[in-house]
Design a protein around this motif. Structure first.
Motif, PDB file in Angstrom:
ATOM      1  N   VAL A  22       0.810  -1.220   0.000  1.00 22.79           N
ATOM      2  CA  VAL A  22       0.000   0.000   0.000  1.00 22.79           C
ATOM      3  C   VAL A  22       0.843   1.271   0.000  1.00 22.79           C
ATOM      4  CG1 VAL A  22      -2.055  -1.040   1.018  1.00 22.79           C
ATOM      5  CG2 VAL A  22      -0.274  -0.138   2.511  1.00 22.79           C
ATOM      6  N   GLY A  23       2.153   1.133   0.162  1.00 20.14           N
ATOM      7  CA  GLY A  23       2.984   2.318   0.129  1.00 20.14           C
ATOM      8  C   GLY A  23       4.456   1.993   0.122  1.00 20.14           C
ATOM      9  N   ILE A  24       5.203   2.840  -0.549  1.00 17.99           N
ATOM     10  CA  ILE A  24       6.661   2.775  -0.536  1.00 17.99           C
ATOM     11  C   ILE A  24       7.146   4.176  -0.236  1.00 17.99           C
ATOM     12  CG2 ILE A  24       8.756   2.361  -1.883  1.00 17.99           C
ATOM     13  CD1 ILE A  24       7.165   0.311  -3.506  1.00 17.99           C
ATOM     14  N   SER A  25       7.874   4.311   0.864  1.00 23.93           N
ATOM     15  CA  SER A  25       8.378   5.615   1.292  1.00 23.93           C
ATOM     16  C   SER A  25       9.411   5.371   2.390  1.00 23.93           C
ATOM     17  CB  SER A  25       7.226   6.482   1.830  1.00 23.93           C
ATOM     18  OG  SER A  25       7.677   7.784   2.116  1.00 23.93           O
ATOM     19  N   ASP A  26      10.079   6.415   2.817  1.00 17.49           N
ATOM     20  CA  ASP A  26      11.018   6.315   3.935  1.00 17.49           C
ATOM     21  C   ASP A  26      10.222   6.494   5.227  1.00 17.49           C
ATOM     22  OD1 ASP A  26      13.104   6.311   5.707  1.00 17.49           O
ATOM     23  OD2 ASP A  26      13.956   8.204   5.042  1.00 17.49           O
ATOM     24  N   PHE A  27       9.521   5.451   5.654  1.00 17.66           N
ATOM     25  CA  PHE A  27       8.674   5.514   6.840  1.00 17.66           C
ATOM     26  C   PHE A  27       9.469   5.611   8.135  1.00 17.66           C
ATOM     27  CE2 PHE A  27       6.024   3.235   3.700  1.00 17.66           C
ATOM     28  CZ  PHE A  27       4.948   4.102   3.661  1.00 17.66           C
ATOM     29  N   GLY A  29      12.599   7.103   8.461  1.00 14.36           N
ATOM     30  CA  GLY A  29      13.471   8.272   8.526  1.00 14.36           C
ATOM     31  C   GLY A  29      14.954   7.964   8.428  1.00 14.36           C
ATOM     32  N   ASP A  30      15.306   6.790   7.879  1.00 10.74           N
ATOM     33  CA  ASP A  30      16.725   6.416   7.778  1.00 10.74           C
ATOM     34  C   ASP A  30      17.344   6.730   6.418  1.00 10.74           C
ATOM     35  OD1 ASP A  30      15.532   4.486   6.205  1.00 10.74           O
ATOM     36  OD2 ASP A  30      16.340   2.778   7.302  1.00 10.74           O
ATOM     37  N   GLY A  31      16.560   7.367   5.537  1.00 12.56           N
ATOM     38  CA  GLY A  31      17.077   7.715   4.219  1.00 12.56           C
ATOM     39  C   GLY A  31      16.875   6.644   3.167  1.00 12.56           C
ATOM     40  N   HIS A  32      16.209   5.549   3.519  1.00  9.68           N
ATOM     41  CA  HIS A  32      15.961   4.446   2.586  1.00  9.68           C
ATOM     42  C   HIS A  32      14.463   4.183   2.504  1.00  9.68           C
ATOM     43  CE1 HIS A  32      20.225   3.410   2.468  1.00  9.68           C
ATOM     44  NE2 HIS A  32      20.223   3.609   3.777  1.00  9.68           N
ATOM     45  N   ASP A  33      13.975   3.897   1.291  1.00 11.58           N
ATOM     46  CA  ASP A  33      12.557   3.583   1.127  1.00 11.58           C
ATOM     47  C   ASP A  33      12.224   2.249   1.780  1.00 11.58           C
ATOM     48  OD1 ASP A  33      11.852   5.876  -0.216  1.00 11.58           O
ATOM     49  OD2 ASP A  33      12.082   5.001  -2.206  1.00 11.58           O
ATOM     50  N   ASP A  34      11.050   2.197   2.397  1.00 10.99           N
ATOM     51  CA  ASP A  34      10.528   1.003   3.036  1.00 10.99           C
ATOM     52  C   ASP A  34       9.238   0.600   2.326  1.00 10.99           C
ATOM     53  OD1 ASP A  34      12.523   1.226   5.181  1.00 10.99           O
ATOM     54  OD2 ASP A  34      11.343   2.950   5.806  1.00 10.99           O
ATOM     55  N   LEU A  46       5.362  -3.377   8.176  1.00 11.89           N
ATOM     56  CA  LEU A  46       6.361  -2.520   7.558  1.00 11.89           C
ATOM     57  C   LEU A  46       7.613  -3.340   7.304  1.00 11.89           C
ATOM     58  CD1 LEU A  46       7.221   0.336   6.691  1.00 11.89           C
ATOM     59  CD2 LEU A  46       8.091   0.650   9.012  1.00 11.89           C
ATOM     60  N   LEU A  47       8.073  -3.338   6.054  1.00 14.40           N
ATOM     61  CA  LEU A  47       9.334  -3.980   5.718  1.00 14.40           C
ATOM     62  C   LEU A  47      10.380  -2.881   5.616  1.00 14.40           C
ATOM     63  CD1 LEU A  47       8.121  -6.421   2.912  1.00 14.40           C
ATOM     64  CD2 LEU A  47       8.234  -6.818   5.381  1.00 14.40           C
ATOM     65  N   GLN A  48      11.261  -2.800   6.609  1.00 17.12           N
ATOM     66  CA  GLN A  48      12.303  -1.787   6.621  1.00 17.12           C
ATOM     67  C   GLN A  48      13.434  -2.257   5.723  1.00 17.12           C
ATOM     68  OE1 GLN A  48      13.597  -0.596  10.507  1.00 17.12           O
ATOM     69  NE2 GLN A  48      15.152   0.772   9.708  1.00 17.12           N
ATOM     70  N   MET A  49      13.708  -1.467   4.685  1.00 15.53           N
ATOM     71  CA  MET A  49      14.658  -1.858   3.656  1.00 15.53           C
ATOM     72  C   MET A  49      15.874  -0.941   3.646  1.00 15.53           C
ATOM     73  SD  MET A  49      12.814  -4.310   2.312  1.00 15.53           S
ATOM     74  CE  MET A  49      13.737  -4.705   0.828  1.00 15.53           C
ATOM     75  N   VAL A  50      16.998  -1.481   3.199  1.00 15.03           N
ATOM     76  CA  VAL A  50      18.177  -0.700   2.819  1.00 15.03           C
ATOM     77  C   VAL A  50      18.528  -1.205   1.433  1.00 15.03           C
ATOM     78  CG1 VAL A  50      20.595  -0.179   3.248  1.00 15.03           C
ATOM     79  CG2 VAL A  50      18.997  -0.315   5.162  1.00 15.03           C
ATOM     80  N   ASN A  62      -2.144  -2.773  14.874  1.00 11.71           N
ATOM     81  CA  ASN A  62      -3.193  -3.048  13.886  1.00 11.71           C
ATOM     82  C   ASN A  62      -4.315  -2.031  14.051  1.00 11.71           C
ATOM     83  OD1 ASN A  62      -5.234  -4.014  12.270  1.00 11.71           O
ATOM     84  ND2 ASN A  62      -5.254  -6.056  13.120  1.00 11.71           N
ATOM     85  N   PRO A  63      -4.492  -1.119  13.061  1.00  9.66           N
ATOM     86  CA  PRO A  63      -5.567  -0.135  13.178  1.00  9.66           C
ATOM     87  C   PRO A  63      -6.930  -0.697  12.786  1.00  9.66           C
ATOM     88  CG  PRO A  63      -4.384   0.220  11.143  1.00  9.66           C
ATOM     89  CD  PRO A  63      -3.677  -0.908  11.888  1.00  9.66           C
ATOM     90  N   GLY A  64      -6.966  -1.875  12.175  1.00  9.12           N
ATOM     91  CA  GLY A  64      -8.215  -2.478  11.728  1.00  9.12           C
ATOM     92  C   GLY A  64      -8.666  -1.914  10.387  1.00  9.12           C
ATOM     93  N   ASN A  65      -9.755  -2.442   9.897  1.00  8.18           N
ATOM     94  CA  ASN A  65     -10.247  -2.053   8.582  1.00  8.18           C
ATOM     95  C   ASN A  65     -10.986  -0.717   8.563  1.00  8.18           C
ATOM     96  OD1 ASN A  65      -9.283  -4.110   6.881  1.00  8.18           O
ATOM     97  ND2 ASN A  65     -10.820  -5.509   7.680  1.00  8.18           N
ATOM     98  N   ASP A  66     -11.250  -0.115   9.719  1.00  3.49           N
ATOM     99  CA  ASP A  66     -11.945   1.177   9.747  1.00  3.49           C
ATOM    100  C   ASP A  66     -11.026   2.334   9.371  1.00  3.49           C
ATOM    101  OD1 ASP A  66     -14.290  -0.060  10.501  1.00  3.49           O
ATOM    102  OD2 ASP A  66     -13.918   0.229  12.641  1.00  3.49           O
ATOM    103  N   TRP A  67      -9.733   2.104   9.274  1.00  5.90           N
ATOM    104  CA  TRP A  67      -8.754   3.129   8.934  1.00  5.90           C
ATOM    105  C   TRP A  67      -8.307   2.970   7.491  1.00  5.90           C
ATOM    106  CZ3 TRP A  67      -6.947   6.945  12.287  1.00  5.90           C
ATOM    107  CH2 TRP A  67      -7.399   6.838  13.594  1.00  5.90           C
ATOM    108  N   ASN A  68      -8.107   4.087   6.812  1.00 10.30           N
ATOM    109  CA  ASN A  68      -7.595   4.088   5.445  1.00 10.30           C
ATOM    110  C   ASN A  68      -6.184   4.599   5.421  1.00 10.30           C
ATOM    111  OD1 ASN A  68     -10.005   3.228   4.151  1.00 10.30           O
ATOM    112  ND2 ASN A  68     -10.837   5.269   4.384  1.00 10.30           N
ATOM    113  N   ILE A  69      -5.364   4.042   4.566  1.00  4.39           N
ATOM    114  CA  ILE A  69      -4.000   4.521   4.366  1.00  4.39           C
ATOM    115  C   ILE A  69      -4.021   5.480   3.190  1.00  4.39           C
ATOM    116  CG2 ILE A  69      -1.644   3.851   3.767  1.00  4.39           C
ATOM    117  CD1 ILE A  69      -2.260   1.159   5.117  1.00  4.39           C
ATOM    118  N   VAL A  70      -3.554   6.696   3.424  1.00  2.00           N
ATOM    119  CA  VAL A  70      -3.546   7.705   2.357  1.00  2.00           C
ATOM    120  C   VAL A  70      -2.162   8.256   2.154  1.00  2.00           C
ATOM    121  CG1 VAL A  70      -5.941   8.332   2.618  1.00  2.00           C
ATOM    122  CG2 VAL A  70      -4.242   9.523   3.957  1.00  2.00           C
TER     123      VAL A  70
END
Length: 70
Positions: A22-27, A29-34, A46-50, A62-70
């Protein structure tokens, strides 16, 4: 990637049909996309990647299905 040029590719495994990216970004804050995955039950992983290397899978509430990721 370098612009639109693929420099290398890595297989990090198949989390299964219950998960969608659902998303690729530096979640973290280490300078690498996750990579952010969401299960059909609303669970977030979350898969923390380098680069192409998976370095950690931090715990995410787990926020459950009532939350949307934007």
């Amino acid at each position: 990637m370098n612009g639109t040029t693929l420099l290398s590719a890595t297989v990090i495994g198949n989390p299964g049909a219950d998960w969608q990216p659902v998303g690729i970004s530096d979640f973290t804050g280490d300078g690498h996309d996750d990579i952010l995955l969401r299960g059909f039950d609303g669970t977030i992983t979350l898969l923390q990647m380098v680069g192409g290397t998976l370095v950690a899978v931090p715990s995410v509430t787990n926020p459950g299905n009532d939350w949307n990721i934007v």
